[in-house]
Design an enzyme around this catalytic site. Structure first.
Site, PDB file in Angstrom:
ATOM      1  CG  HIS A  22      31.262 -58.958  -9.947  1.00  0.00           C
ATOM      2  ND1 HIS A  22      31.113 -58.153 -11.062  1.00  0.00           N
ATOM      3  CD2 HIS A  22      32.576 -58.882  -9.598  1.00  0.00           C
ATOM      4  CE1 HIS A  22      32.285 -57.603 -11.351  1.00  0.00           C
ATOM      5  NE2 HIS A  22      33.183 -58.024 -10.487  1.00  0.00           N
ATOM      6  CG  ASN A  76      23.626 -61.286 -12.776  1.00  0.00           C
ATOM      7  OD1 ASN A  76      23.913 -60.834 -11.670  1.00  0.00           O
ATOM      8  ND2 ASN A  76      24.223 -60.863 -13.882  1.00  0.00           N
ATOM      9  CB  THR A  87      25.426 -60.703 -18.356  1.00  0.00           C
ATOM     10  OG1 THR A  87      26.838 -60.608 -18.511  1.00  0.00           O
ATOM     11  CG2 THR A  87      24.926 -59.581 -17.468  1.00  0.00           C
ATOM     12  NE  ARG A 140      32.812 -62.520 -17.120  1.00  0.00           N
ATOM     13  CZ  ARG A 140      31.963 -61.491 -16.920  1.00  0.00           C
ATOM     14  NH1 ARG A 140      32.163 -60.645 -15.915  1.00  0.00           N
ATOM     15  NH2 ARG A 140      30.935 -61.308 -17.688  1.00  0.00           N
ATOM     16  CE  LYS A 198      25.949 -59.287  -9.320  1.00  0.00           C
ATOM     17  NZ  LYS A 198      25.396 -58.792 -10.603  1.00  0.00           N
TER      18      LYS A 198
HETATM   19  P1  ADP Z   1      28.691 -59.067 -15.842  1.00  0.00           P
HETATM   20  O1  ADP Z   1      28.219 -59.059 -14.407  1.00  0.00           O
HETATM   21  O2  ADP Z   1      28.387 -60.369 -16.540  1.00  0.00           O
HETATM   22  O3  ADP Z   1      30.120 -58.640 -16.008  1.00  0.00           O
HETATM   23  P2  ADP Z   1      27.936 -56.432 -16.833  1.00  0.00           P
HETATM   24  O4  ADP Z   1      29.242 -55.949 -16.310  1.00  0.00           O
HETATM   25  O5  ADP Z   1      27.592 -56.138 -18.258  1.00  0.00           O
HETATM   26  O6  ADP Z   1      27.773 -58.011 -16.633  1.00  0.00           O
HETATM   27  O7  ADP Z   1      26.754 -55.841 -15.972  1.00  0.00           O
HETATM   28  C1  ADP Z   1      26.888 -55.654 -14.568  1.00  0.00           C
HETATM   29  C2  ADP Z   1      25.616 -56.137 -13.896  1.00  0.00           C
HETATM   30  O8  ADP Z   1      24.519 -55.307 -14.323  1.00  0.00           O
HETATM   31  C3  ADP Z   1      25.164 -57.551 -14.276  1.00  0.00           C
HETATM   32  O9  ADP Z   1      25.830 -58.565 -13.545  1.00  0.00           O
HETATM   33  C4  ADP Z   1      23.677 -57.484 -13.961  1.00  0.00           C
HETATM   34  O10 ADP Z   1      23.460 -57.559 -12.555  1.00  0.00           O
HETATM   35  C5  ADP Z   1      23.334 -56.079 -14.428  1.00  0.00           C
HETATM   36  N1  ADP Z   1      22.893 -56.085 -15.835  1.00  0.00           N
HETATM   37  C6  ADP Z   1      23.684 -56.139 -16.934  1.00  0.00           C
HETATM   38  N2  ADP Z   1      22.951 -56.137 -18.080  1.00  0.00           N
HETATM   39  C7  ADP Z   1      21.659 -56.081 -17.680  1.00  0.00           C
HETATM   40  C8  ADP Z   1      20.403 -56.064 -18.387  1.00  0.00           C
HETATM   41  N3  ADP Z   1      20.354 -56.086 -19.726  1.00  0.00           N
HETATM   42  N4  ADP Z   1      19.261 -56.026 -17.684  1.00  0.00           N
HETATM   43  C9  ADP Z   1      19.295 -56.007 -16.320  1.00  0.00           C
HETATM   44  N5  ADP Z   1      20.435 -55.994 -15.584  1.00  0.00           N
HETATM   45  C10 ADP Z   1      21.613 -56.053 -16.246  1.00  0.00           C
HETATM   46 MG    MG Z   2      31.031 -56.788 -15.652  1.00  0.00          MG
END
Ligand code: ADP
Ligand code: MG
Length: 147
Positions: free
Chosen positions: A120, A117, A93, A87, A10
């Site tokens: 991805h 974070n 996440t 992952r 990111k």
């Molecule tokens: P991942 O990236 O672990 O697959 P998700 O697909 O659930 O997670 O979410 C996509 C992205 O949205 C996350 O990587 C993060 O950047 C953001 N995100 C997800 N949940 C939250 C949250 N509770 N608060 C803030 N940002 C979030």
């Molecule tokens: Mg996701």
């Protein structure tokens, strides 16, 4: 099972050369191969398409603004069980929880907030195919003749 996944460094990770090269080392040290990679600056509509499943969630706006805030890097990774392994290497996440539960993961080490974070990773084979088609429309994974 040998497979593929799509990873994204990111924008805030790309801005930090130390974190960027450490994230690369995570990939390297696990024997995961980088098949192809490219840096690009997403438009708002590309970011919205990529994260359309999250439309309407409370963090959606800040997620789109993060993903369009500067160049990011998209990578196709390959290796044994790479989708699950990447992952696992990324970790949970939510960075604010991950720092306690998984202190050595990429997101704990390089994430700045639950939204920023660091990385991805595709969450399933079908997400991988959709995401790969978005960023690499003219490439096949695996390439023809290379099963
Ligand atoms: P991942 O990236 O672990 O697959 P998700 O697909 O659930 O997670 O979410 C996509 C992205 O949205 C996350 O990587 C993060 O950047 C953001 N995100 C997800 N949940 C939250 C949250 N509770 N608060 C803030 N940002 C979030
Ligand atoms: Mg996701």
């Amino acid at each position: 099972m040998h497979g593929f996944t799509l990873a994204i460094f990111k924008p805030h990770l790309l801005k930090n050369p130390v974190a960027y090269s450490a994230a690369e080392k995570f990939i390297d040290s696990c024997g995961i191969r980088i098949v192809t990679r490219k840096q690009l600056h997403l438009t708002e509509s590309q970011a919205k398409q990529f994260y359309q499943a999250h439309e309407g969630k409370f963090f959606y706006k800040r997620l789109i603004s993060l993903m369009t805030s500067g160049p990011l890097e998209v990578l196709i990774l390959s290796g044994e069980n790479v989708l699950t392994r990447w992952r696992e290497l990324m970790g949970p996440t939510k960075v604010f929880k991950a720092v306690y539960s998984h202190p050595d993961c990429v997101r704990s080490l390089f994430g700045l907030s639950d939204t920023r974070n660091a990385t991805h990773g595709s969450d399933s084979e079908s997400s991988f195919l959709t995401e790969a088609a978005l960023f690499f429309p003219n490439q096949k994974f695996p390439p023809d003749g290379d099963q």
